[in-house]
Design an enzyme around this catalytic site. Structure first.
Site, PDB file in Angstrom:
ATOM      1  N   SER A  45       0.848  -1.189   0.000  1.00 49.77           N
ATOM      2  CA  SER A  45       0.000   0.000   0.000  1.00 49.77           C
ATOM      3  C   SER A  45       0.882   1.236   0.000  1.00 49.77           C
ATOM      4  CB  SER A  45      -0.873   0.003   1.255  1.00 49.77           C
ATOM      5  OG  SER A  45      -1.501   1.254   1.439  1.00 49.77           O
ATOM      6  N   TYR A  67       1.884   2.143  20.587  1.00 45.70           N
ATOM      7  CA  TYR A  67       1.233   1.544  19.428  1.00 45.70           C
ATOM      8  C   TYR A  67       0.297   2.555  18.777  1.00 45.70           C
ATOM      9  CZ  TYR A  67      -1.814  -1.458  16.653  1.00 45.70           C
ATOM     10  OH  TYR A  67      -2.535  -2.016  15.617  1.00 45.70           O
TER      11      TYR A  67
END
Length: 194
Positions: A45, A67
């Protein structure tokens, strides 16, 4: 290595590598026996350009502190590009008639957002003007896998059936080799995967 073999956390990073690893010897024999070029295509991507600042968080693969879902997605897509590049280098070095490339299929109208009424509604309303249908989304994958113009071209990144630019991290050969070695160690530590 302190990382545990945890399929849920590791699959986005290991999936392309493991599948390719399991099929590679058969592909080499087929390419040689039939005297035809094999092709390995990693779907990535454009989001690979937006990984974590360090690219791959080798020391924090399963660490949930810091995260970020978008950066983690970018990291997994960067791993796909790096894997294809390093595989291409290794296959070329071994003089094997198999190419390895990666690609961005584009934003595609799929049922990805089916559980989010708001996003699904926006995609349905505006998407037809800016998002590819499934056939258009598959075009670059089919082009890289099958088109004669791609013959002999390896270690490239494609978008809209053309060679496209990657991030600086995606072109980092040292990072690609480090990821290869790191990933190989991980799959060897997961006994069900080898």
């Amino acid at each position: 290595m302190t990382e545990q073999c945890n399929e849920e956390n590791m699959f986005p990073l290991l999936g392309h590598f493991l599948l390719t690893h399991l099929l590679l010897e058969t592909m080499k024999k087929t390419a040689q026996g039939r005297r035809t070029e094999g092709r390995i295509v990693n779907v990535s991507s454009r989001r690979h350009k937006f990984s974590y600042p360090e690219g791959i968080r080798f020391d924090k693969i399963n660490d949930q502190s810091g995260y970020n879902s978008l950066s983690a997605y970018g990291q997994s897509k960067l791993a796909n590009v790096l894997h294809a590049n390093e595989l291409a280098r290794r296959l070329k070095e071994d003089e094997v008639a198999i190419t390895a490339n990666s690609l961005h299929p584009g934003a595609i109208a799929t049922n990805l957002f089916r559980h989010s009424n708001l996003i699904n509604g926006l995609v349905g309303l505006v998407g037809k003007y800016v998002i590819k249908n499934v056939e258009q989304g598959a075009a670059t994958t089919c082009y890289v896998a099958l088109h004669p113009q791609v013959t002999g071209n390896t270690g490239l990144y494609f978008a809209d059936s053309n060679v496209a630019e990657t991030s600086l991290q995606a072109n980092d050969n040292a990072l690609a080799r480090k990821l290869w070695d790191f990933t190989f160690t991980l799959i060897n530590n997961c006994p069900n995967n080898t």
